[in-house]
Design a protein around this motif. Structure first.
Motif, PDB file in Angstrom:
ATOM      1  N   VAL A 294       0.868  -1.172   0.000  1.00 43.01           N
ATOM      2  CA  VAL A 294       0.000   0.000   0.000  1.00 43.01           C
ATOM      3  C   VAL A 294       0.906   1.224   0.000  1.00 43.01           C
ATOM      4  O   VAL A 294       1.709   1.413   0.910  1.00 43.01           O
ATOM      5  CB  VAL A 294      -0.936   0.007   1.231  1.00 43.01           C
ATOM      6  CG1 VAL A 294      -1.876   1.208   1.183  1.00 43.01           C
ATOM      7  CG2 VAL A 294      -1.723  -1.290   1.334  1.00 43.01           C
ATOM      8  N   GLU A 295       0.818   1.998  -1.072  1.00 39.97           N
ATOM      9  CA  GLU A 295       1.625   3.223  -1.164  1.00 39.97           C
ATOM     10  C   GLU A 295       0.887   4.344  -0.454  1.00 39.97           C
ATOM     11  O   GLU A 295      -0.325   4.503  -0.622  1.00 39.97           O
ATOM     12  CB  GLU A 295       1.840   3.593  -2.642  1.00 39.97           C
ATOM     13  CG  GLU A 295       2.617   2.543  -3.408  1.00 39.97           C
ATOM     14  CD  GLU A 295       2.795   2.886  -4.886  1.00 39.97           C
ATOM     15  OE1 GLU A 295       2.445   4.016  -5.301  1.00 39.97           O
ATOM     16  OE2 GLU A 295       3.278   2.012  -5.624  1.00 39.97           O
ATOM     17  N   LEU A 296       1.640   5.126   0.319  1.00 40.85           N
ATOM     18  CA  LEU A 296       1.024   6.142   1.183  1.00 40.85           C
ATOM     19  C   LEU A 296       1.651   7.513   0.964  1.00 40.85           C
ATOM     20  O   LEU A 296       2.846   7.619   0.660  1.00 40.85           O
ATOM     21  CB  LEU A 296       1.244   5.761   2.650  1.00 40.85           C
ATOM     22  CG  LEU A 296       0.693   4.414   3.113  1.00 40.85           C
ATOM     23  CD1 LEU A 296       1.289   4.055   4.474  1.00 40.85           C
ATOM     24  CD2 LEU A 296      -0.832   4.458   3.191  1.00 40.85           C
TER      25      LEU A 296
ATOM     26  N   VAL B  88      -3.955   6.891   1.392  1.00 42.33           N
ATOM     27  CA  VAL B  88      -3.612   5.786   0.496  1.00 42.33           C
ATOM     28  C   VAL B  88      -3.460   6.334  -0.918  1.00 42.33           C
ATOM     29  O   VAL B  88      -4.378   6.971  -1.442  1.00 42.33           O
ATOM     30  CB  VAL B  88      -4.697   4.693   0.516  1.00 42.33           C
ATOM     31  CG1 VAL B  88      -4.396   3.607  -0.521  1.00 42.33           C
ATOM     32  CG2 VAL B  88      -4.796   4.079   1.909  1.00 42.33           C
ATOM     33  N   ASN B  89      -2.309   6.099  -1.541  1.00 42.68           N
ATOM     34  CA  ASN B  89      -2.125   6.480  -2.940  1.00 42.68           C
ATOM     35  C   ASN B  89      -2.571   5.343  -3.848  1.00 42.68           C
ATOM     36  O   ASN B  89      -3.473   5.511  -4.647  1.00 42.68           O
ATOM     37  CB  ASN B  89      -0.669   6.864  -3.210  1.00 42.68           C
ATOM     38  CG  ASN B  89      -0.392   7.085  -4.688  1.00 42.68           C
ATOM     39  OD1 ASN B  89      -1.256   7.573  -5.412  1.00 42.68           O
ATOM     40  ND2 ASN B  89       0.787   6.707  -5.144  1.00 42.68           N
ATOM     41  N   GLU B  90      -1.922   4.200  -3.734  1.00 40.99           N
ATOM     42  CA  GLU B  90      -2.413   3.051  -4.505  1.00 40.99           C
ATOM     43  C   GLU B  90      -2.046   1.750  -3.827  1.00 40.99           C
ATOM     44  O   GLU B  90      -1.201   1.696  -2.944  1.00 40.99           O
ATOM     45  CB  GLU B  90      -1.923   3.095  -5.955  1.00 40.99           C
ATOM     46  CG  GLU B  90      -0.436   3.033  -6.147  1.00 40.99           C
ATOM     47  CD  GLU B  90      -0.053   2.943  -7.638  1.00 40.99           C
ATOM     48  OE1 GLU B  90      -0.901   2.631  -8.487  1.00 40.99           O
ATOM     49  OE2 GLU B  90       1.143   3.161  -7.927  1.00 40.99           O
ATOM     50  N   ILE B  91      -2.725   0.692  -4.282  1.00 42.86           N
ATOM     51  CA  ILE B  91      -2.491  -0.653  -3.755  1.00 42.86           C
ATOM     52  C   ILE B  91      -1.837  -1.460  -4.868  1.00 42.86           C
ATOM     53  O   ILE B  91      -2.307  -1.433  -6.003  1.00 42.86           O
ATOM     54  CB  ILE B  91      -3.827  -1.341  -3.379  1.00 42.86           C
ATOM     55  CG1 ILE B  91      -4.614  -0.505  -2.374  1.00 42.86           C
ATOM     56  CG2 ILE B  91      -3.579  -2.754  -2.842  1.00 42.86           C
ATOM     57  CD1 ILE B  91      -6.064  -0.973  -2.212  1.00 42.86           C
TER      58      ILE B  91
HETATM   59 MG   LIG Z   1       2.815   4.142  -7.430  1.00 43.13          MG
END
Ligand SMILES: [Mg+2]
Ligand SMILES: Nc1ncnc2c1ncn2[C@@H]1O[C@H](COP(=O)(O)OP(=O)(O)O)[C@@H](O)[C@H]1O
Length: 359
Positions: free
Chosen positions: A257-259, A269-272
């Motif tokens: 999980v990008e934060l 949360v940016n992306e999973i």
């Molecule tokens: Mg990314």
């Protein structure tokens, strides 16, 4: 949809769709556990083909080849998320596929993904669905003067993204993407970026690595540092967010999980990524069980390994022609080269991890 009735025994075969560096490091980890891998890749030359006992080079749409592949595998997983959903459906009818169709359908499309994340009560950047230039303009007017237009599907390393600072720019960015369905996100003035890499086992067990701080250059990950600037409370919050996401997806395997960590300390949360992740490569040296071994354990129905960290670590990517300096890089730390023939601009050629005693 099939599930495993019993763990895959040593000697069994893990099928991996995709033959890049992530597939390569998964194959190496599987091999250490006495498991074989069969890598399926749509091109003849693939970094993972160099290290796997079994391989198939064929299109992801070739049902005969997919069937033959499924026959020799005990369980199937993947190293990239842009696999056609028909391929996953086809394979799922033949063998267990982990993580499954649900994880892919919720994460392949940025609008569906952010809607899902928001439905769990987790924060994201403001986002709007954009299917026309007019909608791009209208969406822009709801932001605070800055946004990023992203295609809903198939983006990576910043591809399919444009920063926009006016409604006109938002509209023309949409036109530039050839009218591909998109989302417009508000630009987050984050303090820094981080990610959390976690695993969920077939029995619902959960393990998370300490979240690294991540720095990007030209939209490509440059460096992951652990520990980063996250506080102890933020570490725990990040892990809890990953757990919530993994449970909601009935997830089996490793996910990232990008934060964004904002100036007021909140985590967005940016992306999973429904797979092992570049920002987790340091786990090979700094943890007893790396993200790659952890993923293999999870999809094979084995107990999860110990994700705790016994060292501080900095992982740096080796991009394009930087790989020419392999000799000095080899002196500087734990060097990984992916066996790619051509050092194209922006291509990830390897990485180097440097450890320090744990602080
Ligand atoms: Mg990314
Ligand atoms: N809403 C946003 N606000 C600020 N920066 C962003 C935003 N979205 C993306 N970025 C920047 O662009 C990078 C890549 O975006 P991301 O959505 O993660 O796409 P990719 O699939 O290319 O990794 C992020 O890591 C971050 O640095």
């Amino acid at each position: 949809m099939k599930t495993l009735d019993a763990p895959v025994k040593p000697g069994g075969v893990i099928g991996i769709i995709g033959g890049g560096q992530l597939g390569r490091m998964l194959a190496l980890a599987a091999s250490r556990l006495g498991l074989k891998t069969c890598i399926y890749n749509d091109e003849n030359h693939a970094p993972a083909f160099q290290v796997t006992p079994l391989q198939v080079a064929a299109s992801y749409e070739d049902q005969n080849m997919l069937r033959g592949f499924a026959e020799i595998c005990d369980v199937i997983t993947f190293e990239f998320e842009n696999i056609p959903s028909a391929t996953i459906e086809f394979l799922s009818a033949l063998k267990p596929v982990h993580p499954g169709a649900k994880a892919l359908s919720q994460t392949q499309d940025r609008f569906i993904e952010k809607t899902f994340v928001a439905s769990l009560g987790l924060a994201t950047a403001p986002f709007f669905d954009v299917t026309s230039a007019d909608q791009a303009r209208a969406a822009f007017s709801k932001l605070n003067g800055g946004g990023i237009l992203k295609t809903r599907r198939f983006g990576y390393d910043g591809k399919g993204q444009a920063k926009v600072t006016s409604a006109d720019q938002a509209a023309s960015a949409f036109d530039n993407f050839k009218n591909a369905p998109a989302i417009l996100e508000g630009l987050i003035d984050f303090s820094f970026e981080a990610s959390v890499i976690a695993a969920r086992g077939a029995d619902g067990s959960f393990a998370a690595y300490d979240p690294p701080e991540n720095e990007h250059e030209n939209h490509i990950l440059r460096r992951s540092t652990v520990p980063g600037r996250l506080t102890r409370a933020q570490n725990e919050e990040a892990k809890a967010m990953a757990r919530k996401i993994a449970e909601a997806l009935d997830y089996i395997g490793v996910l990232a999980v990008e934060l964004f960590v904002t100036k007021d300390g909140s985590l967005l949360v940016n992306e999973i990524a429904p797979r092992v992740h570049n920002s987790g490569h340091w786990t090979i040296e700094a943890c007893q069980c790396s993200q790659f071994e952890q993923h293999i354990r999870a999809v094979a129905g084995w107990p999860l390994g110990d994700a705790s960290r016994h060292a501080d670590a900095v992982m740096e990517n080796i991009i394009g022609a930087e790989a020419d300096a392999w000799e000095s890089l080899a002196k500087s730390g734990a060097l990984h080269l992916y066996g790619k023939q051509e050092a194209k601009l922006g291509r990830k050629m390897g990485h180097v991890t440097r450890l320090k005693p744990k602080t």
